[in-house]
Motif scaffolding. Structure first.
Motif, PDB file in Angstrom:
ATOM      1  N   UNK A  22       0.849  -1.192   0.000  1.00  0.00           N
ATOM      2  CA  UNK A  22       0.000   0.000   0.000  1.00  0.00           C
ATOM      3  C   UNK A  22       0.882   1.239   0.000  1.00  0.00           C
ATOM      4  N   UNK A  23       0.679   2.160  -0.951  1.00  0.00           N
ATOM      5  CA  UNK A  23       1.493   3.376  -0.982  1.00  0.00           C
ATOM      6  C   UNK A  23       1.158   4.270   0.205  1.00  0.00           C
ATOM      7  N   UNK A  24       2.114   5.083   0.652  1.00  0.00           N
ATOM      8  CA  UNK A  24       1.829   5.994   1.771  1.00  0.00           C
ATOM      9  C   UNK A  24       0.643   6.909   1.485  1.00  0.00           C
ATOM     10  N   UNK A  25       0.532   7.351   0.220  1.00  0.00           N
ATOM     11  CA  UNK A  25      -0.593   8.195  -0.188  1.00  0.00           C
ATOM     12  C   UNK A  25      -1.343   7.473  -1.302  1.00  0.00           C
ATOM     13  N   UNK A  73     -13.271  22.639  -7.512  1.00  0.00           N
ATOM     14  CA  UNK A  73     -11.810  22.564  -7.628  1.00  0.00           C
ATOM     15  C   UNK A  73     -11.205  23.889  -8.069  1.00  0.00           C
ATOM     16  N   UNK A  74     -10.071  24.222  -7.489  1.00  0.00           N
ATOM     17  CA  UNK A  74      -9.377  25.466  -7.794  1.00  0.00           C
ATOM     18  C   UNK A  74      -8.118  25.169  -8.601  1.00  0.00           C
ATOM     19  N   UNK A  75      -7.759  26.105  -9.471  1.00  0.00           N
ATOM     20  CA  UNK A  75      -6.538  25.943 -10.264  1.00  0.00           C
ATOM     21  C   UNK A  75      -5.315  26.460  -9.531  1.00  0.00           C
ATOM     22  N   UNK A  76      -5.513  27.128  -8.388  1.00  0.00           N
ATOM     23  CA  UNK A  76      -4.383  27.727  -7.685  1.00  0.00           C
ATOM     24  C   UNK A  76      -4.095  27.088  -6.334  1.00  0.00           C
ATOM     25  N   UNK A  77      -5.071  26.411  -5.753  1.00  0.00           N
ATOM     26  CA  UNK A  77      -4.866  25.862  -4.411  1.00  0.00           C
ATOM     27  C   UNK A  77      -5.642  24.564  -4.238  1.00  0.00           C
ATOM     28  N   UNK A  78      -5.064  23.590  -3.526  1.00  0.00           N
ATOM     29  CA  UNK A  78      -5.793  22.360  -3.214  1.00  0.00           C
ATOM     30  C   UNK A  78      -6.719  22.594  -2.024  1.00  0.00           C
ATOM     31  N   UNK A  79      -7.638  21.691  -1.809  1.00  0.00           N
ATOM     32  CA  UNK A  79      -8.483  21.725  -0.624  1.00  0.00           C
ATOM     33  C   UNK A  79      -8.123  20.528   0.248  1.00  0.00           C
ATOM     34  N   UNK A  80      -7.895  20.783   1.509  1.00  0.00           N
ATOM     35  CA  UNK A  80      -7.445  19.748   2.445  1.00  0.00           C
ATOM     36  C   UNK A  80      -8.528  19.517   3.483  1.00  0.00           C
ATOM     37  N   UNK A  81      -8.936  18.268   3.634  1.00  0.00           N
ATOM     38  CA  UNK A  81      -9.961  17.913   4.611  1.00  0.00           C
ATOM     39  C   UNK A  81      -9.522  16.650   5.344  1.00  0.00           C
ATOM     40  N   UNK A 109      -8.783   9.857   8.130  1.00  0.00           N
ATOM     41  CA  UNK A 109      -8.093   9.986   6.843  1.00  0.00           C
ATOM     42  C   UNK A 109      -7.920  11.446   6.456  1.00  0.00           C
ATOM     43  N   UNK A 110      -6.697  11.796   6.056  1.00  0.00           N
ATOM     44  CA  UNK A 110      -6.435  13.127   5.532  1.00  0.00           C
ATOM     45  C   UNK A 110      -6.495  13.061   4.020  1.00  0.00           C
ATOM     46  N   UNK A 111      -7.333  13.897   3.436  1.00  0.00           N
ATOM     47  CA  UNK A 111      -7.561  13.879   1.991  1.00  0.00           C
ATOM     48  C   UNK A 111      -7.170  15.225   1.401  1.00  0.00           C
ATOM     49  N   UNK A 112      -6.281  15.189   0.410  1.00  0.00           N
ATOM     50  CA  UNK A 112      -5.886  16.398  -0.315  1.00  0.00           C
ATOM     51  C   UNK A 112      -6.542  16.343  -1.689  1.00  0.00           C
ATOM     52  N   UNK A 113      -7.433  17.272  -1.953  1.00  0.00           N
ATOM     53  CA  UNK A 113      -8.163  17.318  -3.218  1.00  0.00           C
ATOM     54  C   UNK A 113      -7.454  18.301  -4.139  1.00  0.00           C
ATOM     55  N   UNK A 114      -6.732  17.753  -5.116  1.00  0.00           N
ATOM     56  CA  UNK A 114      -5.886  18.582  -5.975  1.00  0.00           C
ATOM     57  C   UNK A 114      -6.230  18.406  -7.446  1.00  0.00           C
ATOM     58  N   UNK A 115      -7.457  17.985  -7.740  1.00  0.00           N
ATOM     59  CA  UNK A 115      -7.791  17.707  -9.136  1.00  0.00           C
ATOM     60  C   UNK A 115      -7.828  18.958  -9.997  1.00  0.00           C
ATOM     61  N   UNK A 116      -7.928  20.139  -9.377  1.00  0.00           N
ATOM     62  CA  UNK A 116      -7.975  21.366 -10.154  1.00  0.00           C
ATOM     63  C   UNK A 116      -6.620  21.913 -10.535  1.00  0.00           C
ATOM     64  N   UNK A 161      -4.661   7.826   7.852  1.00  0.00           N
ATOM     65  CA  UNK A 161      -4.352   7.412   6.486  1.00  0.00           C
ATOM     66  C   UNK A 161      -4.354   8.644   5.575  1.00  0.00           C
ATOM     67  N   UNK A 162      -3.660   8.538   4.441  1.00  0.00           N
ATOM     68  CA  UNK A 162      -3.516   9.687   3.552  1.00  0.00           C
ATOM     69  C   UNK A 162      -4.010   9.340   2.149  1.00  0.00           C
ATOM     70  N   UNK A 163      -4.802  10.253   1.598  1.00  0.00           N
ATOM     71  CA  UNK A 163      -5.350  10.093   0.260  1.00  0.00           C
ATOM     72  C   UNK A 163      -5.161  11.394  -0.517  1.00  0.00           C
TER      73      UNK A 163
END
Length: 601
Positions: free
Chosen positions: A379-382, A548-556, A397-404, A521-523
């Motif tokens: 299993x990868x760390x992320x 989704x933003x083109x300049x910043x990810x959203x972290x939840x 779980x920490x989720x970084x949403x960076x699709x933008x 866990x990290x996603x």
């Protein structure tokens, strides 16, 4: 569902620290029939300690408690050092008192609601009754399914139920495995990595996944991989169904009804998850959900039943499947009941040559690595959400949403333009020899110099305490956030690098403590629904996050085991999401400094 294997045990805990471990879990005092007493006194010398999660209002609990009491009496009557601690999910003290009077063991004080919540979260209790067995000598978990274990061994003949390795659970070196060709024993698997596939003929999602797994297996064998083997553990209801299903598979098998299959399922925590069954079945387009009535506050997750229904459109069933998968878990509902169809038991576990669990939820790895090049798929760390959300519902779980975010190429072009502009400005200025605090971020040899232009003179003569930077560095830094453009170091790759660094640190810390997985866990979400990832947009909806933003990810940070809680991190730009910032966010969560919010549909 993430696998709760007990194969990888840490070194024996020093005797002096065992009581402190149990005290940290259960608190300073426990309730006995003679009143509250110190935990160290009550549990001193116990070989096995059971945590019994139950409640007075729960019908299955009231049916199981007398059977558990009989086993308790038989085991302790034989002189074996066994104790059970009742962890109540009752709604009030009077119900607790009435129910506890029927029980012969000790209890967690009813007032210790915070300890009860911590225990439920730590052991991922998703339904009651649940019996968790702990080693009284080390404080380590022996089984999270003590209910099944005691049902098979009600008199405790195998007490204290020591943890067994995978090869031992398979029957030892002489254990026989079904094969389409020659006779195979467990001894023939020595030195090989193993994948154990828990599946069933009657399960539609299993039938859809099995062909992909077969192609992956054949690709590995074609590539000359003789250091691996797969084993099918069947949950089929009849020999005919098993024979038909196993006939499609090129690997080994354990037939239905074999005790080894039940032992392996219990060892890896493989259990029916009606929510997952619902989501997967709906995705196949042939099921209908029926939500049960809401249960009293403080109870566990829902039981969803399945019934035949006309197939819906793929788009509709996919959206509905993801909605149920992520929204059904967080809120307190009635105890688990038997669904209309057998519970889903589709799990793929990978084991290394030493018998240690590599990945307890390897199903997603088959899709991302169909040739099996990286088998046994650690299993990868992320984890990228497009490869599957295993563990998201069961763990913090920490989720970084960076699709933008883009890949950074536009940022490089923007930075290059600013550098050319800076060089042109520098030609008209007289560079000085003062050091550049920008560390030559502009990329010019030795920095661009402070210059004698308006910017340099203003910074010197007004006594600014800020470190002086050259014109080129100032403009280059400004380019990093201008017009939503970011360079590679702060784009999607940079965000992933920062998240990966924090995840690896958490993983290393867990390994040092002898834990199987980190407490968080990290996603990362790098794609949207149109790119094959329906999970990421659903998280945005439930956590009420913007588009989704083109300049910043959203972290939840999702804490679904805590009744669907979540926490957000303010990130103004991708460049701000550094390893230190992300680690600080996780540390603040653990310290209770963040404001909790509630997931909503």
């Amino acid at each position: 569902t993430p696998i709760r294997s007990r194969t990888d045990q840490s070194p024996t805990t020093p005797p002096g620290s065992v009581m402190s471990t149990l005290t940290s879990l259960l608190g300073e005092t426990l309730q006995t029939k003679a009143g509250e007493k110190p935990t160290t006194e009550v549990l001193d010398g116990k070989e096995v300690v059971g945590l019994y999660f139950s409640a007075h209002w729960c019908g299955p609990c009231r049916s199981f408690t007398p059977k558990l009491a009989e086993s308790y009496a038989a085991i302790t009557g034989a002189g074996k050092s066994f104790e059970i601690v009742f962890v109540s999910s009752d709604r009030d003290a009077s119900s607790f008192d009435e129910y506890y009077n029927e029980q012969p063991w000790i209890s967690l004080p009813f007032a210790a609601r915070d300890v009860k919540a911590k225990l439920s979260k730590k052991f991922k209790v998703s339904g009651i009754p649940t019996l968790v067995l702990l080693d009284g000598k080390t404080g380590k978990t022996l089984s999270t399914d003590g209910r099944s274990l005691l049902s098979e061994d009600p008199k405790g003949d195998e007490f204290p139920w020591p943890a067994k390795g995978v090869h031992e659970l398979l029957g030892g070196e002489e254990g026989e495995l079904l094969s389409h060709e020659d006779d195979v024993t467990v001894a023939d698997l020595k030195g090989k990595s193993i994948a154990i596939y828990f599946s069933a003929h009657w399960c539609p999602p299993c039938k859809a996944f099995t062909p992909k797994l077969i192609e992956c297996y054949k690709a590995m064998k074609k590539a000359g991989r003789e250091d691996m083997e797969f084993i099918f553990v069947s949950s089929d209801k009849s020999t005919a169904e098993f024979s038909s299903y196993f006939g499609e598979m090129p690997w080994l098998a354990i037939p239905p009804g074999d005790k080894r299959g039940a032992a392996l399922s219990r060892h890896f925590g493989v259990e029916g998850i009606p929510v997952r069954a619902m989501a997967m079945a709906m995705e196949m387009g042939g099921a209908r959900a029926a939500r049960l009535p809401t249960a009293p506050r403080g109870t566990q997750r829902p039981c969803l039943s399945l019934a035949a229904a006309p197939p819906a459109s793929p788009q509709r069933t996919r959206r509905a499947a993801m909605r149920w998968q992520l929204t059904a878990a967080p809120w307190p509902l009635r105890p688990l009941r038997r669904p209309a169809v057998p519970p889903l038991t589709q799990t793929l576990v990978t084991i290394d040559a030493d018998g240690k669990t590599v990945n307890g939820a390897a199903r997603g790895a088959v899709g991302s690595d169909p040739e099996g090049v990286n088998f046994p798929w650690p299993r990868p760390p992320v984890v990228d959400l497009k490869d599957g959300p295993d563990g998201l519902n069961e763990s913090t779980s920490l989720v970084v949403l960076a699709e933008g975010l883009d890949d950074g190429a536009p940022g490089r072009r923007a930075t290059a333009r600013l550098r050319r502009l800076a060089r042109a400005k520098l030609r008209a200025s007289q560079p000085c020899h003062a050091p550049c605090a920008g560390d030559a971020a502009c990329g010019l040899p030795g920095g661009g110099g402070l210059g004698t232009g308006r910017r340099g003179v203003r910074a010197r003569h007004r006594g600014s305490k800020r470190p002086l930077t050259c014109i080129a560095c100032t403009l280059t830094t400004r380019a990093r956030t201008s017009r939503g453009r970011v360079p590679d170091a702060a784009g999607k790759k940079g965000v992933l690098a920062a998240t990966d660094a924090v995840a690896r640190a958490a993983l290393d810390k867990a390994k040092e403590a002898g834990d199987e997985e980190p407490d968080v866990l990290f996603f990362i979400g790098t794609a949207g629904a149109d790119d094959g990832d329906p999970i990421t947009p659903q998280i945005r909806k439930l956590a009420k996050l913007p588009e989704p933003s083109t300049s910043a990810p959203h972290v939840v940070l999702l804490d679904i085991p805590d009744q669907g809680g979540y926490y957000t991190m303010n990130v103004a730009s991708a460049a701000e999401l550094t390893q230190a910032a992300l680690q600080g966010f996780v540390d603040d969560f653990k310290a209770g400094k963040l404001d909790r919010q509630q997931l909503g549909g």
